[in-house]
Scaffold this motif. Structure first.
Motif, PDB file in Angstrom:
ATOM      1  N   SER A   1       7.080  19.327  -2.785  1.00 43.16           N
ATOM      2  CA  SER A   1       7.664  18.095  -2.476  1.00 43.16           C
ATOM      3  C   SER A   1       6.508  17.129  -1.662  1.00 43.16           C
ATOM      4  CB  SER A   1       8.677  18.005  -1.613  1.00 43.16           C
ATOM      5  OG  SER A   1       8.355  18.822  -0.209  1.00 43.16           O
ATOM      6  N   GLY A   2       6.764  15.955  -1.617  1.00 47.64           N
ATOM      7  CA  GLY A   2       5.549  15.225  -0.699  1.00 47.64           C
ATOM      8  C   GLY A   2       6.209  14.134   0.108  1.00 47.64           C
ATOM      9  N   THR A   3       5.159  13.602   0.921  1.00 47.71           N
ATOM     10  CA  THR A   3       5.532  12.659   1.668  1.00 47.71           C
ATOM     11  C   THR A   3       5.036  11.181   1.436  1.00 47.71           C
ATOM     12  OG1 THR A   3       5.996  13.997   3.688  1.00 47.71           O
ATOM     13  CG2 THR A   3       5.428  11.569   4.042  1.00 47.71           C
ATOM     14  N   ALA A   4       5.690  10.232   1.328  1.00 44.75           N
ATOM     15  CA  ALA A   4       5.228   8.948   0.761  1.00 44.75           C
ATOM     16  C   ALA A   4       5.335   7.821   1.931  1.00 44.75           C
ATOM     17  CB  ALA A   4       5.879   8.599  -0.511  1.00 44.75           C
ATOM     18  N   TYR A   5       4.342   7.102   2.346  1.00 38.20           N
ATOM     19  CA  TYR A   5       4.265   5.994   3.178  1.00 38.20           C
ATOM     20  C   TYR A   5       4.394   4.792   2.458  1.00 38.20           C
ATOM     21  CZ  TYR A   5       3.684   8.990   7.477  1.00 38.20           C
ATOM     22  OH  TYR A   5       3.786   9.876   8.525  1.00 38.20           O
ATOM     23  N   TRP A   6       5.304   3.950   2.467  1.00 38.33           N
ATOM     24  CA  TRP A   6       5.268   2.631   1.833  1.00 38.33           C
ATOM     25  C   TRP A   6       5.095   1.623   2.929  1.00 38.33           C
ATOM     26  CZ3 TRP A   6       3.909   0.264  -2.541  1.00 38.33           C
ATOM     27  CH2 TRP A   6       4.380  -0.740  -2.944  1.00 38.33           C
TER      28      TRP A   6
ATOM     29  N   ALA B   1       0.676  -1.305   0.082  1.00 38.71           N
ATOM     30  CA  ALA B   1       0.034   0.044   0.102  1.00 38.71           C
ATOM     31  C   ALA B   1       0.891   1.135   0.017  1.00 38.71           C
ATOM     32  CB  ALA B   1      -0.986   0.151   1.244  1.00 38.71           C
ATOM     33  N   LEU B   2       0.397   2.157  -0.574  1.00 34.56           N
ATOM     34  CA  LEU B   2       1.114   3.672  -0.682  1.00 34.56           C
ATOM     35  C   LEU B   2       0.126   4.625  -0.213  1.00 34.56           C
ATOM     36  CD1 LEU B   2       3.419   5.247  -1.511  1.00 34.56           C
ATOM     37  CD2 LEU B   2       2.333   5.396  -3.989  1.00 34.56           C
ATOM     38  N   LEU B   3       0.630   5.558   0.514  1.00 34.43           N
ATOM     39  CA  LEU B   3       0.101   6.728   0.962  1.00 34.43           C
ATOM     40  C   LEU B   3       0.853   7.935   0.259  1.00 34.43           C
ATOM     41  CD1 LEU B   3      -0.948   6.163   4.567  1.00 34.43           C
ATOM     42  CD2 LEU B   3      -2.190   5.272   2.650  1.00 34.43           C
ATOM     43  N   LEU B   4       0.329   9.090   0.002  1.00 38.54           N
ATOM     44  CA  LEU B   4       0.911   9.984  -0.654  1.00 38.54           C
ATOM     45  C   LEU B   4       0.210  11.282  -0.429  1.00 38.54           C
ATOM     46  CD1 LEU B   4       3.788  10.387  -2.467  1.00 38.54           C
ATOM     47  CD2 LEU B   4       2.105  10.407  -4.797  1.00 38.54           C
TER      48      LEU B   4
END
Length: 316
Positions: free
Chosen positions: A122-127, A10-13
């Protein structure tokens, strides 16, 4: 510990307010629908070439550590193009950290994304993958293979890269993918392709952003930047009659022409991929047993810049 499925991913962005500061994406608001996703870590190797009286390898340390996420995604028009709330595309965050700006036009109802060269957010990604969690901040994205094609969904490829601290154990639940409702498959009824204003018997149109990413480290910060973009296009079509459009003439003269791919959803929302194109290659290829052309080239901006390609969503 029990084994966990490799397919558990799963990816959160989410776009960051302050570059490099965790934007804290949530499963309910920031879930990003990814296909065949993978991730990894990388860095610069600094070796210590120690003199020794015997053979052995050099020890090293890892400097400038960073993490990346790769995979493919679908391009889905927003529910109500142009609307301040429901007119934002499901892949909005990805497009913006990939170097595109969003413009909303309430009437006649249009959401437009065009490339920019400065002030790229820019972004934050949770993988999350099989019980592991990578938190990536200050991330930006390189996009490629953005394609609309007969017989397939409109899709693209991504590589998100940014800073990370460590890999931890964690899981995620409550993912909401509602904005990513399945788009319509490209077909005779749903697609149209034109070169220089002339409709052709097209099969596909795709672009690669040609993004160059660099991680720059100094005493105050580590920054993941987009330092260049040299977009290219590729189109496949059956050979048109030369009286209507002669690609060899356009190639020989170096003329920059508009190429437009149009995809209609069942409810008549429209996705348009528009390219300012200079043809560089024309290959004669077989398409379903017939003579076809694979036309490739460069996406060239006008003097104003930021218009070498445009992704546009229109309301019915």
């Amino acid at each position: 510990m029990p084994l966990e499925s490799f397919r558990s991913r799963a990816l959160l962005l989410k776009v960051e307010t302050t570059e490099g500061t965790d934007a804290v994406p949530t499963a309910a608001l920031d879930a990003f629908q990814l296909f065949d996703g993978s991730s990894g870590v990388t860095g610069d190797v600094v070796e210590r070439e120690i003199d020794r009286p015997y053979f052995t390898n050099n020890p090293f340390v890892v400097a400038n550590p960073r993490a990346f996420i790769e995979g493919s995604f679908e391009i889905v028009p927003p529910a109500v193009p142009g609307n301040a709330t429901t007119g934002i595309a499901a892949i909005d965050t990805l497009l913006r950290i990939g170097g595109m700006a969003r413009t909303l036009v309430a009437a006649p109802g249009q959401t437009r994304y065009n490339p920019i060269s400065t002030a790229i957010p820019s972004g934050t990604a949770y993988w999350y993958h099989a019980g592991t969690h990578k938190k990536i901040t200050g991330a930006r994205a390189a996009l490629s293979a953005i394609e609309m094609a007969v017989g397939n969904y409109m899709r693209g490829q991504l590589r998100i890269e940014g800073n990370y601290i460590n890999v931890e154990e964690a899981t995620v639940s409550g993912l909401v993918y509602t904005p990513f409702a399945a788009p319509r498959v490209g077909s005779t009824e749903s697609m149209q392709l034109s070169f220089n204003g002339v409709n052709v018997e097209g099969k596909s149109l795709s672009i690669d952003f040609g993004t160059e990413q660099r991680t720059i480290e100094h005493t105050e910060a580590r920054l993941n930047r987009i330092t260049d973009r040299r977009a290219t296009f590729s189109a496949r079509l059956y050979r048109p009659t030369l009286a209507t459009f002669n690609p060899w003439t356009a190639w020989r003269t170096g003329t920059i022409i508009p190429i437009v791919g149009i995809h209609n959803e069942l409810d008549n929302r429209v996705t348009r991929l528009e390219v300012n194109a200079q043809i560089e290659g024309i290959n004669e290829v077989e398409i379903d047993g017939d003579l076809g052309l694979e036309i490739t080239g460069r996406c060239i901006a006008t003097s104003t810049g930021g218009d070498e390609f445009v992704l546009r969503f229109n309301a019915p």
